[in-house]
Scaffold this active site. Structure first.
Site, short mmCIF file in Angstrom:
data_model
loop_
_atom_site.label_atom_id
_atom_site.label_comp_id
_atom_site.label_asym_id
_atom_site.label_seq_id
_atom_site.Cartn_x
_atom_site.Cartn_y
_atom_site.Cartn_z
N TYR A 43 0.84 -1.19 0.00
CA TYR A 43 0.00 0.00 0.00
C TYR A 43 0.87 1.24 0.00
O TYR A 43 1.89 1.30 0.70
CB TYR A 43 -0.87 0.00 1.25
CG TYR A 43 -1.77 1.21 1.42
CD1 TYR A 43 -2.89 1.40 0.62
CD2 TYR A 43 -1.51 2.15 2.42
CE1 TYR A 43 -3.73 2.48 0.80
CE2 TYR A 43 -2.35 3.24 2.60
CZ TYR A 43 -3.46 3.40 1.78
OH TYR A 43 -4.28 4.48 1.96
N ASP A 58 -1.00 15.66 5.90
CA ASP A 58 -1.93 14.97 5.01
C ASP A 58 -3.18 15.83 4.82
O ASP A 58 -4.24 15.55 5.38
CB ASP A 58 -2.30 13.60 5.60
CG ASP A 58 -3.26 12.83 4.72
OD1 ASP A 58 -3.27 13.06 3.49
OD2 ASP A 58 -4.02 11.99 5.26
N ASP A 85 -3.44 5.15 -2.49
CA ASP A 85 -4.32 6.18 -1.96
C ASP A 85 -4.27 7.40 -2.87
O ASP A 85 -3.22 8.03 -3.02
CB ASP A 85 -3.83 6.54 -0.55
CG ASP A 85 -4.59 7.68 0.11
OD1 ASP A 85 -5.58 8.16 -0.47
OD2 ASP A 85 -4.20 8.07 1.23
N ASP A 87 -6.53 10.00 -2.48
CA ASP A 87 -7.32 11.05 -1.82
C ASP A 87 -8.65 11.24 -2.56
O ASP A 87 -9.40 10.31 -2.70
CB ASP A 87 -6.52 12.36 -1.74
CG ASP A 87 -5.34 12.25 -0.79
OD1 ASP A 87 -5.36 11.38 0.08
OD2 ASP A 87 -4.39 13.04 -0.93
N HIS A 112 -7.85 3.82 -4.15
CA HIS A 112 -9.07 4.13 -3.41
C HIS A 112 -9.32 5.62 -3.41
O HIS A 112 -8.40 6.43 -3.23
CB HIS A 112 -9.08 3.53 -2.00
CG HIS A 112 -8.14 4.12 -1.01
ND1 HIS A 112 -8.33 5.36 -0.43
CD2 HIS A 112 -7.00 3.63 -0.46
CE1 HIS A 112 -7.35 5.61 0.43
NE2 HIS A 112 -6.52 4.57 0.42
N GLU A 114 -11.90 8.78 -1.96
CA GLU A 114 -12.71 9.06 -0.78
C GLU A 114 -13.79 10.10 -1.06
O GLU A 114 -13.70 10.85 -2.04
CB GLU A 114 -11.82 9.51 0.37
CG GLU A 114 -11.01 10.76 0.11
CD GLU A 114 -9.87 10.94 1.10
OE1 GLU A 114 -9.84 11.97 1.78
OE2 GLU A 114 -9.00 10.03 1.18
N CYS A 122 -7.22 14.22 7.21
CA CYS A 122 -6.96 12.84 7.62
C CYS A 122 -8.27 12.22 8.10
O CYS A 122 -9.07 12.87 8.77
CB CYS A 122 -5.92 12.84 8.74
SG CYS A 122 -5.77 11.25 9.60
N ARG A 157 -13.70 4.74 -0.66
CA ARG A 157 -13.56 4.96 0.78
C ARG A 157 -14.66 5.93 1.22
O ARG A 157 -14.84 6.99 0.62
CB ARG A 157 -12.19 5.54 1.09
CG ARG A 157 -12.07 6.02 2.55
CD ARG A 157 -10.69 6.55 2.85
NE ARG A 157 -10.75 7.74 3.68
CZ ARG A 157 -9.70 8.39 4.15
NH1 ARG A 157 -8.48 7.94 3.89
NH2 ARG A 157 -9.83 9.48 4.87
N GLU A 187 -13.89 3.77 6.67
CA GLU A 187 -12.90 4.50 7.45
C GLU A 187 -13.39 4.88 8.84
O GLU A 187 -14.55 5.25 9.05
CB GLU A 187 -12.50 5.77 6.69
CG GLU A 187 -11.52 6.69 7.40
CD GLU A 187 -10.13 6.09 7.61
OE1 GLU A 187 -10.04 4.95 8.12
OE2 GLU A 187 -9.14 6.77 7.29
N ASN A 209 -9.19 -0.24 8.26
CA ASN A 209 -7.94 0.50 8.38
C ASN A 209 -7.41 0.41 9.80
O ASN A 209 -7.94 1.03 10.72
CB ASN A 209 -8.18 1.97 7.99
CG ASN A 209 -6.90 2.78 7.96
OD1 ASN A 209 -5.80 2.24 8.07
ND2 ASN A 209 -7.04 4.09 7.81
#
Length: 297
Positions: A43, A58, A85, A87, A112, A114, A122, A157, A187, A209
């Site tokens: 990952y 982040d 990831d 975002d 993924h 979100e 975050c 996500r 999440e 996660n």
């Protein structure tokens, strides 16, 4: 696409290990070590890229190109499937489509997306704001349509659990699956029993996660397996351990004037060379030099 594509390998790993342990790597060398230990999937964390490569928080401050560079470095040394990831996809549905296409070409197994606004946070911080479910569904459809390999994984996500509650998070997840999401990343769940209704409702693999110091307790594999979770993610575990080790190393050198006391805690030069297959490359150089010398003679 050939059956050994990264996306295909990721899906096969899901069938062989449940939950599939997906471990975060912040650079190519970490990927080599994770592979050697026996992990079946890797990952790349958006936070990891921001923190480790740029010294940034982040908060969506890094770009697609920043992430792509790390993806290419990792996939060039490890054949393990890499989940990435991305975002919020870095913009409109056109950006999401381009992100998907370029990641697949760079050797990633999947991504993924979100459902936060572009100014994301975050997932384990307060103050998260979500986009409308239809807007997120459009992001997912754009990614699905852009993937060049049908096996490439588009994972959705949802951050809705801590913003809108369990039922809303499940409803959103069902909508995302209807839009084409292959898997769901639930999440910041706070209770082990809350994974089960996700699993029962969405009908696709669900990821938990297991990030440290966040809202979700650190459940072990057996606990996650009992509630039907298909993937257990450890996004920055090694990174946090490395950071603490580095900080303590700097402190000891500064305070004592030598690293002598730290040697038992270090990876040796020999071990480093083994992971890098150093001798093989050295042999290639020696053979080339030998031929040059023979030619000059």
């Amino acid at each position: 696409m050939h059956s050994s594509s990264p996306g295909y390998l990721f899906r096969q790993a899901l069938l062989k290990e449940k939950p599939l342990q997906i471990v975060g790597v912040v650079n190519a060398y970490c990927a080599l070590m994770a592979q050697d230990v026996g992990f079946k999937a890797l990952y790349l964390s958006g936070a990891g890229v921001a923190n480790a490569c740029f010294g940034l928080p982040d908060l969506g401050m890094t770009s697609l190109d920043n992430v792509l560079q790390e993806v290419q470095r990792i996939t060039s040394v490890s054949a393990l499937p890499l989940l990435v990831d991305v975002d919020t996809g870095w913009g409109s549905i056109l950006n999401v489509a381009r992100t998907t296409s370029l990641l697949a070409r760079a050797g990633a197994a999947g991504l993924h997306l979100e459902d936060q606004i572009l100014s994301k946070r975050c997932g384990h911080r307060e103050g998260k704001k979500l986009i409308h479910v239809d807007t997120m569904s459009a992001r997912i459809r754009a990614a699905v349509q852009a993937k060049p390999d049908p096996h490439f994984v588009v994972m959705a996500r949802t951050d809705a659990y801590s913003v809108e509650g369990l039922e809303a998070a499940i409803a959103r997840s069902r909508a995302y699956v209807a839009a084409g999401a292959d898997m769901i990343f639930a999440e910041a769940l706070e209770h082990i029993e809350d994974y089960k209704p996700f699993v029962e409702a969405v009908g696709v693999p669900v990821l938990a996660n297991m990030t440290e110091f966040g809202k979700t307790p650190l459940y072990d594999r057996e606990a996650l397996k009992k509630v039907g979770v298909s993937m257990a993610l450890y996004p920055l575990t090694a990174f946090r351990a490395m950071n603490q080790a580095a900080l303590e190393t700097y402190q000891v050198i500064r305070e004592t004037g030598t690293q002598q006391s730290l040697l038992p805690r270090m990876q040796t030069r020999e071990a480093l060379y083994q992971f890098l297959d150093y001798v093989k490359y050295e042999h290639i150089i020696d053979e080339a030099l030998k031929k040059d010398e023979e030619h000059e003679a």
